[in-house]
Design a protein around this motif. Structure first.
Motif, PDB file in Angstrom:
ATOM      1  N   GLN A   1       0.844  -1.192   0.000  1.00  0.00           N
ATOM      2  CA  GLN A   1       0.000   0.000   0.000  1.00  0.00           C
ATOM      3  C   GLN A   1       0.890   1.258   0.000  1.00  0.00           C
ATOM      4  O   GLN A   1       0.617   2.216  -0.719  1.00  0.00           O
ATOM      5  CB  GLN A   1      -0.891  -0.044   1.247  1.00  0.00           C
ATOM      6  CG  GLN A   1      -2.136   0.805   1.182  1.00  0.00           C
ATOM      7  CD  GLN A   1      -3.084   0.391   0.080  1.00  0.00           C
ATOM      8  OE1 GLN A   1      -3.051  -0.738  -0.422  1.00  0.00           O
ATOM      9  NE2 GLN A   1      -3.928   1.317  -0.337  1.00  0.00           N
TER      10      GLN A   1
ATOM     11  N   GLU B   1       0.981   4.323  -2.784  1.00  0.00           N
ATOM     12  CA  GLU B   1       0.807   5.741  -2.453  1.00  0.00           C
ATOM     13  C   GLU B   1       1.979   6.578  -2.949  1.00  0.00           C
ATOM     14  O   GLU B   1       1.798   7.703  -3.416  1.00  0.00           O
ATOM     15  CB  GLU B   1       0.612   5.937  -0.949  1.00  0.00           C
ATOM     16  CG  GLU B   1      -0.598   5.211  -0.359  1.00  0.00           C
ATOM     17  CD  GLU B   1      -1.928   5.601  -0.987  1.00  0.00           C
ATOM     18  OE1 GLU B   1      -1.976   6.541  -1.801  1.00  0.00           O
ATOM     19  OE2 GLU B   1      -2.928   4.942  -0.661  1.00  0.00           O
TER      20      GLU B   1
ATOM     21  N   GLU C   1      -8.732   6.646   3.631  1.00  0.00           N
ATOM     22  CA  GLU C   1      -9.063   6.581   2.204  1.00  0.00           C
ATOM     23  C   GLU C   1     -10.305   7.422   1.882  1.00  0.00           C
ATOM     24  O   GLU C   1     -10.391   8.032   0.821  1.00  0.00           O
ATOM     25  CB  GLU C   1      -9.254   5.130   1.747  1.00  0.00           C
ATOM     26  CG  GLU C   1      -7.950   4.336   1.655  1.00  0.00           C
ATOM     27  CD  GLU C   1      -6.919   4.942   0.700  1.00  0.00           C
ATOM     28  OE1 GLU C   1      -7.293   5.696  -0.217  1.00  0.00           O
ATOM     29  OE2 GLU C   1      -5.725   4.658   0.888  1.00  0.00           O
TER      30      GLU C   1
ATOM     31  N   GLU D   1      -9.637   1.629  -3.618  1.00  0.00           N
ATOM     32  CA  GLU D   1      -8.954   1.803  -2.330  1.00  0.00           C
ATOM     33  C   GLU D   1      -9.939   1.659  -1.167  1.00  0.00           C
ATOM     34  O   GLU D   1      -9.653   0.993  -0.179  1.00  0.00           O
ATOM     35  CB  GLU D   1      -8.285   3.180  -2.267  1.00  0.00           C
ATOM     36  CG  GLU D   1      -7.095   3.327  -3.195  1.00  0.00           C
ATOM     37  CD  GLU D   1      -5.820   2.735  -2.628  1.00  0.00           C
ATOM     38  OE1 GLU D   1      -5.698   1.498  -2.657  1.00  0.00           O
ATOM     39  OE2 GLU D   1      -4.974   3.504  -2.159  1.00  0.00           O
TER      40      GLU D   1
HETATM   41 FE   LIG Z   1      -4.830   5.097  -1.092  1.00  0.00          FE
END
Ligand SMILES: [Fe+2]
Ligand SMILES: [Fe+2]
Length: 167
Positions: A47, A51, A95, A131
């Motif tokens: 993750q 990003e 998110e 997401e």
């Molecule tokens: Fe994200």
């Protein structure tokens, strides 16, 4: 067509938002590692990489549109959570916050008839659906698991299999 000053400033803020997201997920990776939940830590590490790549997209877009990239300080992320469910709930909430930031950017780009930015931002609108869905899935699975340690380890094993998507 060059970016308007307002859109340029907001895109620059979004680089910070995306790279803060990377920092937050890396902090979650450290938390899960400290609990020996290596699959969760792996998921959070991937993750983080996603990003970083999101921030990179904004970085390159500003440059391609003859704008100026201005990096700003990234704040300290939360360092610990009550339990795994608390952490993934924080991820989902984060998110949702990012989705609202993307939506604000889209509203601004539409208002200014900046169609290149609208097209660029469309990718992020779709990405945010994924997401939120991915974080929500983790929340729901952990709620279902409750206090069942064996099931938690099963999920940890499953999350350890995640591979990086190609975007
Ligand atoms: Fe994200
Ligand atoms: Fe992102």
């Amino acid at each position: 067509m060059a970016l308007s000053k307002k859109i340029e400033a907001t895109l620059n803020q979004q680089i910070n938002e995306e790279w803060f997201s990377a920092y937050l997920y890396k902090s979650m990776a450290a938390y899960f590692k400290s609990m020996n939940l290596k699959g969760f830590a792996h998921w959070m590490n991937l993750q983080t990489l996603e990003e970083l790549s999101h921030g990179e997209k904004f970085f390159n877009f500003i440059h391609d549109r003859f704008g100026t990239v201005k990096l700003t300080a990234i704040k300290t992320p939360q360092l610990t959570w009550k339990n795994p469910l608390d952490a993934v709930q924080a991820a989902l909430k984060h998110e949702q916050h990012i989705t609202s930031k993307i939506n604000e950017l889209m509203t601004l780009a539409q208002k200014e008839h900046d169609y290149a930015s609208v097209t660029f931002l469309n990718w992020f609108v779709t990405e945010q659906v994924e997401e939120e869905a991915a974080a929500d899935e983790l929340v729901e699975k952990l709620k279902f698991i409750g206090d069942n340690k064996a099931a938690l380890l099963g999920l940890d094993r499953e999350l350890g299999q995640r591979t990086l998507s190609k975007n």
